[in-house]
Motif scaffolding. Structure first.
Motif, mmCIF file in Angstrom:
data_model
loop_
_atom_site.group_PDB
_atom_site.id
_atom_site.type_symbol
_atom_site.label_atom_id
_atom_site.label_comp_id
_atom_site.label_asym_id
_atom_site.label_seq_id
_atom_site.Cartn_x
_atom_site.Cartn_y
_atom_site.Cartn_z
ATOM 1 N N ASP A 1 0.826 -1.200 0.000
ATOM 2 C CA ASP A 1 0.000 0.000 0.000
ATOM 3 C C ASP A 1 0.864 1.255 0.000
ATOM 4 O OD1 ASP A 1 -2.030 -1.836 0.206
ATOM 5 O OD2 ASP A 1 -2.024 -1.746 2.401
ATOM 6 N N GLU A 2 0.808 1.967 1.129
ATOM 7 C CA GLU A 2 1.526 3.238 1.175
ATOM 8 C C GLU A 2 2.905 3.113 1.807
ATOM 9 O OE1 GLU A 2 -1.034 5.847 3.318
ATOM 10 O OE2 GLU A 2 -2.188 6.270 1.510
ATOM 11 N N SER A 3 3.281 1.894 2.186
ATOM 12 C CA SER A 3 4.539 1.757 2.918
ATOM 13 C C SER A 3 5.603 0.986 2.152
ATOM 14 C CB SER A 3 4.312 0.995 4.228
ATOM 15 O OG SER A 3 3.296 1.596 4.950
ATOM 16 N N VAL A 4 6.812 1.434 2.347
ATOM 17 C CA VAL A 4 7.938 0.692 1.801
ATOM 18 C C VAL A 4 8.698 0.098 2.982
ATOM 19 C CG1 VAL A 4 10.153 0.940 0.650
ATOM 20 C CG2 VAL A 4 8.157 2.135 -0.227
ATOM 21 N N HIS A 5 8.960 -1.201 2.919
ATOM 22 C CA HIS A 5 9.683 -1.840 4.017
ATOM 23 C C HIS A 5 11.120 -2.088 3.609
ATOM 24 C CE1 HIS A 5 5.979 -2.518 6.289
ATOM 25 N NE2 HIS A 5 5.439 -2.654 5.088
ATOM 26 N N LEU A 6 12.010 -1.493 4.373
ATOM 27 C CA LEU A 6 13.436 -1.625 4.065
ATOM 28 C C LEU A 6 14.128 -2.257 5.256
ATOM 29 C CD1 LEU A 6 13.866 2.008 2.745
ATOM 30 C CD2 LEU A 6 13.826 -0.056 1.330
ATOM 31 N N SER A 7 15.239 -2.899 5.006
ATOM 32 C CA SER A 7 15.970 -3.445 6.144
ATOM 33 C C SER A 7 17.453 -3.126 6.028
ATOM 34 C CB SER A 7 15.760 -4.956 6.223
ATOM 35 O OG SER A 7 16.426 -5.562 5.143
ATOM 36 N N VAL A 8 18.071 -3.029 7.185
ATOM 37 C CA VAL A 8 19.518 -2.818 7.257
ATOM 38 C C VAL A 8 20.077 -3.821 8.265
ATOM 39 C CG1 VAL A 8 19.582 -0.381 6.610
ATOM 40 C CG2 VAL A 8 19.111 -0.992 8.984
ATOM 41 N N ARG B 1 14.983 12.167 3.088
ATOM 42 C CA ARG B 1 15.504 12.015 1.731
ATOM 43 C C ARG B 1 15.169 10.640 1.146
ATOM 44 N NH1 ARG B 1 21.312 14.608 1.809
ATOM 45 N NH2 ARG B 1 20.972 14.580 4.055
ATOM 46 N N VAL B 2 15.214 9.613 1.997
ATOM 47 C CA VAL B 2 14.852 8.280 1.512
ATOM 48 C C VAL B 2 13.396 8.304 1.063
ATOM 49 C CG1 VAL B 2 14.506 5.880 2.160
ATOM 50 C CG2 VAL B 2 16.531 7.089 2.950
ATOM 51 N N LEU B 3 12.566 8.897 1.908
ATOM 52 C CA LEU B 3 11.145 8.943 1.565
ATOM 53 C C LEU B 3 10.920 9.712 0.264
ATOM 54 C CD1 LEU B 3 8.226 8.260 2.425
ATOM 55 C CD2 LEU B 3 8.163 10.481 3.568
ATOM 56 N N SER B 4 11.587 10.862 0.133
ATOM 57 C CA SER B 4 11.278 11.642 -1.067
ATOM 58 C C SER B 4 11.834 10.974 -2.321
ATOM 59 C CB SER B 4 11.706 13.103 -0.931
ATOM 60 O OG SER B 4 13.060 13.164 -0.639
ATOM 61 N N CYS B 5 12.912 10.214 -2.191
ATOM 62 C CA CYS B 5 13.386 9.450 -3.351
ATOM 63 C C CYS B 5 12.329 8.439 -3.794
ATOM 64 C CB CYS B 5 14.673 8.710 -3.027
ATOM 65 S SG CYS B 5 16.099 9.774 -3.097
ATOM 66 N N TRP B 6 11.717 7.797 -2.825
ATOM 67 C CA TRP B 6 10.661 6.851 -3.185
ATOM 68 C C TRP B 6 9.473 7.566 -3.789
ATOM 69 C CZ3 TRP B 6 10.451 1.769 -3.856
ATOM 70 C CH2 TRP B 6 11.519 1.022 -3.368
ATOM 71 N N GLU C 1 2.500 7.393 -4.362
ATOM 72 C CA GLU C 1 1.560 6.893 -3.351
ATOM 73 C C GLU C 1 2.265 6.480 -2.050
ATOM 74 O OE1 GLU C 1 2.369 5.583 -6.157
ATOM 75 O OE2 GLU C 1 2.535 3.402 -6.111
ATOM 76 N N VAL C 2 3.570 6.400 -2.072
ATOM 77 C CA VAL C 2 4.286 5.982 -0.862
ATOM 78 C C VAL C 2 4.257 7.085 0.198
ATOM 79 C CG1 VAL C 2 6.574 5.477 0.075
ATOM 80 C CG2 VAL C 2 5.795 4.366 -2.031
#
Ligand code: ADP
Ligand code: MG
Length: 466
Positions: free
Chosen positions: A28-35, A51-56, A62-63
Motif C-alpha cells: 500500500d503506502e509503505s515501503v519496508h526496508l531493512s539494514v 531524503r529516503v522517503l522523497s526518493c521513493w 503513493e508511498v
C-alpha cells in the motif's frame, strides 16, 4: 531507486550508510526496508529519513511511509529486540542546526591530522592551543581543569574522570579540547585522541562493516586520554552502548576521558541513564557566556595573531572596545569581525576606523542578547494567562480548560527553547514525546485559523521574551 538515492546523497554517504540497505516489501503506502544493524537504522532514521522517503515518492507518489527494520540481531549490549520503527513523512525532531567543527576557520588554514590517523582521530586546528586561549571569569575553572589533564603524566592518579565541559555555541569548547590534545601529545609520552562524537560513530560503523569492531575497541582502549567533542550528537543505541563500554573501560583502567557538549549530562536526553550518571560522576564544568573583558582579550589575541602575517594591520583601542561591547554572543563572531576588518583594510589599503568597523560588522551586532527562556517560565506565564495552576499543566487532567493551555505551553516550549520533544515531555509531568509533537502540531495548525488563539500566543511570546 537506489540510483536516485545515490545521486541525492552522494557516493560516499551512499556507500557508508545505504549500500547494505535492502528492500523487503512495498505494501500500500509503505515501503519496508531493512539494514543489518540497529546503528544503521537509527542513523538513517535520524539523518536521512526524509531524503529516503522523497526518493521513493519521486518514483511512487503513493508511498507515504518508510519502515526500517534490522535484519538480523547483532551481538551488542544494546537493548533487546526492537520493533521496526516507522519513519513518517515529517521533519525529524533532531533538525537542529549542527555547527560544523571548522565552519569558521579561515580558508587556507591547515588542518593537521593527529598522529593517530590509523584510528581516525578528527582533524586538529593548529591555532587552537592553550597559548591562544584567553582565560577569564567565564572559563577559569574549565581552563584549569583542562590544563591539569594536559599536563598529567602517564601513570599519574586521575583526579576527575571524566572531565565534562559544557557551554553554548562559540564559547570555546572545541578550542579548549584541542588545546588539551595538542599539549597532551606534545611530550610524546602519552596518546591523546581527539574525536568528535560524529567521528566516533563513523569509526565504529566502519569497524562494524569491515569486521574489525574488536580492533577498534582495542585501539580505543589503548590510549591515555580520550577527548570527545560535541557529545550531544552521539546517536544510535548501539553506538551509545559502545560508547558506554569504552567510557567504563577507560575510566576503570585509570585513563582520562574529556568530554564537551552543549548541555549538562542531565539534559542529554537521548543517552542511557547509566551513561548519564557516569558522566555526571566526574567533574562537570560549565563555561559561561564570554564577559566583556574576555571578549576584549580574545579580540586582542586575534589581532596579534593577524599582525604576525600582516604587520601593517592594527585595530585602535576604541574600535576594540566597540567590538567587545557590541558583539556579545560568541567567540566565532569575534573572530569573524577581526577577519572582516583585516580583509577590508587590506583590500582598500585603509587603516581600521570606528566608522569602518560599524559598517563592516553591523550584522554581527545584536542590540540585546536574546533571553534564554526556561520551560518553568513558560508554564508559569501560561498558567497565569489561562487562570489554571502550574500543577494542572503537569497533571494528567484532561478537561478542556487544562488541555488547551497545556498544549499552548508545550508549543511554546518547542518554539522558544532548544529543548527536544522527549525533554519537554519529561518536564510536562513525564509525557511521551509523541504527545508533545501532537500538541505542537495542533497549535501550529490552530494559530493559522483562530485569530483569538493567535493573539494569545503572541502575547505570551512577548511576555516571555521581554
Ligand atoms: P565551541 O566549540 O564552544 O562552539 P569554539 O571552541 O569553536 O566554540 O570557539 C569559537 C571561536 O571562538 C574559536 O575561534 C575560538 O578560538 C574562539 N574562542 C572562544 N573562546 C575563546 C577563548 N577563551 N580564548 C580564545 N579564543 C576563544
Ligand atoms: Mg565546538
Amino acid at each position: 531507486m537506489k540510483g536516485r538515492l545515490r545521486s541525492t546523497v552522494g557516493e560516499d554517504v551512499y556507500t557508508s550508510w545505504f549500500a547494505r540497505m535492502d528492500l523487503e516489501a512495498v505494501q500500500d503506502e509503505s515501503v519496508h526496508l531493512s539494514v543489518p544493524t540497529r546503528f544503521l537504522k537509527s542513523w538513517i532514521q535520524a539523518h536521512y529519513a526524509e531524503r529516503v522517503l522523497s526518493c521513493w515518492q519521486a518514483e511512487m507518489p503513493e508511498v507515504h511511509r518508510i519502515d526500517l527494520s534490522v535484519r538480523s540481531a547483532m551481538r551488542c549490549a544494546a537493548p533487546a529486540k526492537e520493533a521496526p520503527v516507522a519513519v513518517e513523512a515529517r521533519r525529524t525532531e533532531r533538525s537542529d542546526v549542527r555547527p560544523m567543527n571548522n565552519e569558521s576557520r579561515a580558508p587556507g588554514t591547515a588542518s593537521l591530522a593527529t598522529s593517530h590517523d590509523a584510528l581516525g582521530g578528527s582533524p586538529l586546528d593548529p591555532r587552537l592551543t592553550f597559548a591562544s586561549f584567553v582565560v577569564g571569569r567565564a572559563n577559569t575553572l574549565a581552563h584549569a581543569a583542562a590544563r591539569q589533564v594536559a599536563d598529567g603524566r602517564r601513570g599519574d592518579p586521575v583526579m576527575f574522570n571524566p572531565l565534562y565541559i559544557h557551554a553554548g555555541v562559540g564559547l570555546g569548547k572545541t578550542h579548549l579540547l584541542q588545546a588539551v590534545t595538542w599539549a597532551g601529545n606534545a611530550g610524546g609520552e602519552r596518546k591523546v585522541l581527539y574525536l568528535t562524537a560524529e567521528k566516533f560513530m563513523y569509526g565504529f560503523v566502519a569497524a562494524l562493516k569491515s569486521q574489525t569492531a574488536l580492533a577498534f575497541k582495542e585501539a580505543l582502549r589503548g590510549i591515555d586520554v580520550l577527548v570527545i567533542d560535541d557529545l550531544q550528537f552521539l546517536q544510535g543505541k548501539s553506538t551509545q552502548a559502545e560508547f558506554c563500554h569504552t567510557l567504563n573501560a577507560l575510566i576503570d583502567a585509570g585513563r582520562q576521558v574529556v568530554i564537551a557538549a552543549d548541555r549538562p549530562p542531565s539534559d542529554l536526553e537521548s543517552l542511557d541513564d547509566r551513561v548519564r550518571s557516569r558522566l555526571a560522576g566526574g567533574l562537570v564544568v560549565e563555561m559561561a557566556a564570554l564577559g566583556e573583558d574576555l571578549r576584549l582579550g580574545i579580540l586582542k589575541s586575534r589581532v596579534a595573531a593577524a599582525r604576525a602575517h600582516h604587520a601593517s594591520f592594527d585595530v585602535p583601542e576604541p574600535v576594540l572596545d566597540y567590538l567587545a561591547r557590541s558583539i556579545t554572543h560568541n567567540g566565532r563572531d569575534l573572530e569573524g569581525a577581526i577577519n572582516r576588518l583585516l580583509a577590508h583594510s587590506k583590500l582598500n589599503n585603509q587603516p581600521v576606523t570606528l566608522d569602518m568597523a560599524e559598517r563592516e560588522v553591523r550584522d554581527l551586532v545584536r542590540p540585546q542578547e536574546p533571553k534564554r527562556i526556561k520551560i518553568e517560565d513558560i508554564q508559569r506565564v501560561v498558567a497565569r494567562q489561562y487562570n489554571v495552576s502550574r500543577s494542572d499543566l503537569l497533571s494528567s487532567r484532561r478537561t478542556a480548560n487544562v488541555v488547551r493551555p497545556r498544549q499552548v505551553a508545550m508549543y511554546l516550549a518547542k518554539t522558544l527553547t532548544l529543548r527536544s520533544l522527549p525533554e519537554i515531555g519529561r518536564r510536562f509531568g513525564g509525557r511521551d514525546h509523541t504527545t508533545v509533537l501532537h500538541a505542537v502540531r495542533k497549535i501550529e495548525a490552530l494559530v493559522g485559523k483562530d485569530i483569538a488563539l493567535n493573539d494569545e500566543v503572541e502575547s505570551l511570546k512577548r511576555q516571555l521574551q521581554d
